[in-house]
Write an enzyme that holds these catalytic residues in place. Structure first.
Site, short mmCIF file in Angstrom:
data_model
loop_
_atom_site.label_atom_id
_atom_site.label_comp_id
_atom_site.label_asym_id
_atom_site.label_seq_id
_atom_site.Cartn_x
_atom_site.Cartn_y
_atom_site.Cartn_z
N ARG A 3 2.41 8.03 -3.10
CA ARG A 3 2.89 6.96 -2.24
C ARG A 3 3.47 5.84 -3.10
O ARG A 3 2.77 5.31 -3.96
CB ARG A 3 1.73 6.42 -1.38
CG ARG A 3 2.11 5.23 -0.53
CD ARG A 3 0.97 4.82 0.42
NE ARG A 3 1.35 3.63 1.14
CZ ARG A 3 0.78 2.42 1.00
NH1 ARG A 3 -0.25 2.25 0.18
NH2 ARG A 3 1.21 1.39 1.69
N HIS A 25 6.67 -3.14 0.94
CA HIS A 25 5.36 -3.51 0.38
C HIS A 25 5.48 -4.90 -0.26
O HIS A 25 5.38 -5.05 -1.47
CB HIS A 25 4.90 -2.44 -0.62
CG HIS A 25 3.43 -2.47 -0.92
ND1 HIS A 25 2.62 -1.35 -0.82
CD2 HIS A 25 2.61 -3.47 -1.31
CE1 HIS A 25 1.37 -1.68 -1.14
NE2 HIS A 25 1.35 -2.96 -1.45
N GLU A 71 0.44 -3.45 5.36
CA GLU A 71 -0.53 -4.52 5.59
C GLU A 71 0.03 -5.80 6.23
O GLU A 71 0.20 -6.83 5.57
CB GLU A 71 -1.24 -4.87 4.27
CG GLU A 71 -2.03 -3.71 3.70
CD GLU A 71 -2.84 -4.07 2.46
OE1 GLU A 71 -2.68 -5.18 1.92
OE2 GLU A 71 -3.66 -3.25 2.04
N ASN A 85 -5.65 1.32 5.06
CA ASN A 85 -6.01 0.79 3.75
C ASN A 85 -7.37 0.14 3.91
O ASN A 85 -7.54 -0.73 4.78
CB ASN A 85 -5.02 -0.28 3.29
CG ASN A 85 -3.63 0.27 3.00
OD1 ASN A 85 -3.38 1.46 3.18
ND2 ASN A 85 -2.74 -0.59 2.55
N TYR A 110 -11.04 -1.17 1.63
CA TYR A 110 -11.71 -1.31 0.34
C TYR A 110 -13.17 -1.74 0.46
O TYR A 110 -14.00 -1.34 -0.32
CB TYR A 110 -10.98 -2.37 -0.51
CG TYR A 110 -9.62 -1.96 -0.97
CD1 TYR A 110 -8.49 -2.14 -0.18
CD2 TYR A 110 -9.43 -1.38 -2.22
CE1 TYR A 110 -7.22 -1.76 -0.61
CE2 TYR A 110 -8.17 -1.00 -2.67
CZ TYR A 110 -7.07 -1.19 -1.87
OH TYR A 110 -5.83 -0.81 -2.31
N GLU A 127 -4.71 3.67 1.23
CA GLU A 127 -5.21 2.96 0.04
C GLU A 127 -6.72 2.89 0.09
O GLU A 127 -7.31 2.61 1.15
CB GLU A 127 -4.70 1.51 -0.03
CG GLU A 127 -3.26 1.37 -0.44
CD GLU A 127 -2.83 -0.09 -0.60
OE1 GLU A 127 -3.68 -0.97 -0.87
OE2 GLU A 127 -1.63 -0.35 -0.43
#
Ligand SMILES: *[C@@H]1O[C@H](CO)[C@@H](O)[C@H](O)[C@H]1NC(C)=O
Ligand SMILES: *[C@@H]1O[C@H](CO)[C@@H](O)[C@H](O)[C@H]1NC(C)=O
Length: 507
Positions: free
Chosen positions: A99, A144, A189, A331, A333, A402
């Site tokens: 990606r 992005h 995002e 995405n 985390y 992500e």
């Protein structure tokens, strides 16, 4: 008491033995693995071959610098010149896909599609062709974060004209790369672009008008995504046969206690942080969630605004956005604990996104801490996130676009290894319970420019030596572990790579 102790020990051993038998867990056959980067974070060549300035070029060149270590992405990992080495790394890792994102101002120097920069097209053609020659699928992110500065001068994502400018840009990419690219992410995002880039000074373009510019941006980002999806659907899908999605960054928000206030606070945090985008795109009703519309309208009236600070979506816009994705790019985390009590009063600027949301978010001090202040390891939060998306948002097809961990310099990154294993284990739990997850993307393939953190926070499976002119790339321990996960499509918690060879010599 002694007996209890003995029983406890025995039961622990029993659990270990059961786990010992079925330790290796397998991913489904269809499951694919990749790794990710983004244009400004790796390419460098910031002013070469006709590229114009993006908002990140401008931010990184400000004086005083807003970047923590005063660095820029001028050279970064130099992927503009070293893309062949990057493709070698994809091969070394055995990736199914890679990606990457396209720099808008490299392809369209004025921002508009009036003049296409052939050198920019050539660069991405070379990258894509090199990947395909090595059997690696391109997963292309159209945007992005590196908006052409020419458009920022006109208000950027707060200007409704951006919607059509974005679609014109996307069309150039579909025309030039769509014969070979089958996976597209429109926008990476929305929350970070809008809430941080327009609501705060934590991301370019640092508009810093919370509670106003962030909401204006959200609407335009959603419309730009949706119109791009419709364009693909109507014009390109028939011949190109690809999929178009969006990557939404989702943190898991866990109530700090089981009080009703904290439960509601955590739900509000999820809705404000990412639910609003997911609701607009993936639910049957579409639109922004009622909770946000009500909260912001109420606060706006209280603050003397003639209308809600939250822009409305018309019926036609709700229809345009609803259902505008072939898959959900997730995405994720980390997690935070959330509470709401009297301390929230007066805690945040008025008006602001945080004041509209009205909660306090904190990490649990017991969670393992990465090199980035915002990133703690909470695999069960990842699991709960999948569960929520499955149960509340209709179980859309997901790609994790992500997920990753930051460290300081060094090749032996056992905490990154632990993070990847624990998060992939949680992902397997979610698949077993019915989540439709098709792929997983590690962030990041190589160390890169981590926005306002500069080069201090290292996310790469491969280390990049930013002091060498060659930008030498060296695999970390986690690269060997990830390679084995990809090769075997399984998770073996006991696997240890035998030696950490320099991958360039290995080939
Ligand atoms: C952004 O706004 C906050 C207060 O709302 C202020 O403290 C900060 O200095 C501003 N940042 C910039 C770069 O102006
Ligand atoms: C498009 O993809 C589907 C399945 O993914 C396949 O059956 C079909 O033949 C493809 N069509 C074209 C034109 O490539």
């Amino acid at each position: 008491m002694n007996l209890l102790f003995v029983l406890l020990c025995l039961s622990t051993i029993a659990v270990r033995n059961v786990r010992g038998k079925s330790k290796v867990r397998y991913f489904p056959d269809y499951f694919e693995f990749g790794a990710s980067t983004a244009s400004y974070q790796v390419e460098g060549a910031w002013d070469e071959d006709g590229k114009s300035l993006s908002i990140w070029d401008v931010a990184a060149h400000m004086s005083p610098s807003p970047i923590k270590d005063g660095s820029t992405g001028d050279v970064a990992a130099d992927s503009y010149h070293l893309y062949k080495r990057d493709v070698e790394i994809m091969k070394e890792l055995g990736l199914n896909f890679y990606r990457f994102s396209v720099s808008w101002s490299r392809i369209l120097p004025s921002g508009f599609a009036n003049q296409i920069n052939q050198a920019g097209i050539d660069y991405y053609n070379n990258l894509i062709n090199e990947m395909l020659a090595n059997n690696i699928k391109p997963f292309l992110t159209i945007y992005h974060w590196d908006l052409p500065q020419s458009f920022q001068d006109l208000g950027g994502w707060a200007n409704p004209m951006i919607v059509d400018w974005f679609v014109d840009y996307a069309k150039v990419l579909f025309e030039n790369f769509g014969d070979r690219v089958k996976f597209w992410i429109s926008i990476n995002e929305p929350k970070q672009i809008c809430t941080e880039g327009y609501g705060t000074d934590k991301k370019a373009p640092m508009v810093n008008m919370s509670g106003i510019a962030d909401y204006m941006c959200n609407k335009n980002v959603l419309l730009a995504h949706a119109k791009t999806y419709r364009l693909y659907d109507e014009i390109y899908r028939k011949d190109q046969n690809g999929s178009v999605g969006i990557s939404i960054s989702c943190t898991w928000y866990e109530p700090a206690s089981d009080s009703n206030d904290d439960q509601q606070a955590a739900e509000d945090a999820r809705i404000f942080d990412w639910g609003q985008y997911v609701h607009a795109i993936f639910t049957k009703e579409g639109d922004f969630p009622e909770r946000i519309k009500k909260n912001v309208a109420y606060k706006s009236a209280e603050q003397g605004y003639a209308k809600s600070r939250l822009p409305e979506l018309s019926v036609a816009e709700v229809d345009l956005i609803r259902g505008s994705s072939d898959f959900f790019g997730l995405n994720s985390y980390t997690s935070k604990l959330v509470y709401r009590d009297a301390s929230v009063e007066g805690m945040y600027a008025v008006p602001s996104y945080m004041d509209d949301l009205g909660v306090v978010m904190v990490p649990d001090p017991n969670w393992p801490q990465s090199h980035s202040s915002w990133l703690q390891e909470v695999p069960w939060g990842f699991y709960k996130l999948f569960k929520e998306i499955r149960n509340v948002y209709g179980n859309p097809t997901l790609y994790v676009t992500e997920n990753g961990w930051s460290t300081d310099a060094g090749l032996i990154d056992d905490d990154r290894v632990r993070y990847y294993r624990n998060y992939l284990n949680a992902l397997l739990d979610a698949i077993e319970e019915g989540s439709d997850i098709r792929g997983y993307t590690a962030w990041s393939m190589i160390d890169n420019f981590e926005w306002m953190q500069g080069y201090a926070d290292k996310f790469g499976l491969y280390e990049v030596d930013f002091t060498s002119p060659e930008r030498t790339r060296t695999p970390r321990k986690s690269a060997y572990i990830y390679k084995e996960i990809v090769r075997t499509k399984s998770l073996d918690p006991d696997y240890e790579p035998e030696i950490l060879l320099d991958a360039t010599k290995e080939n």
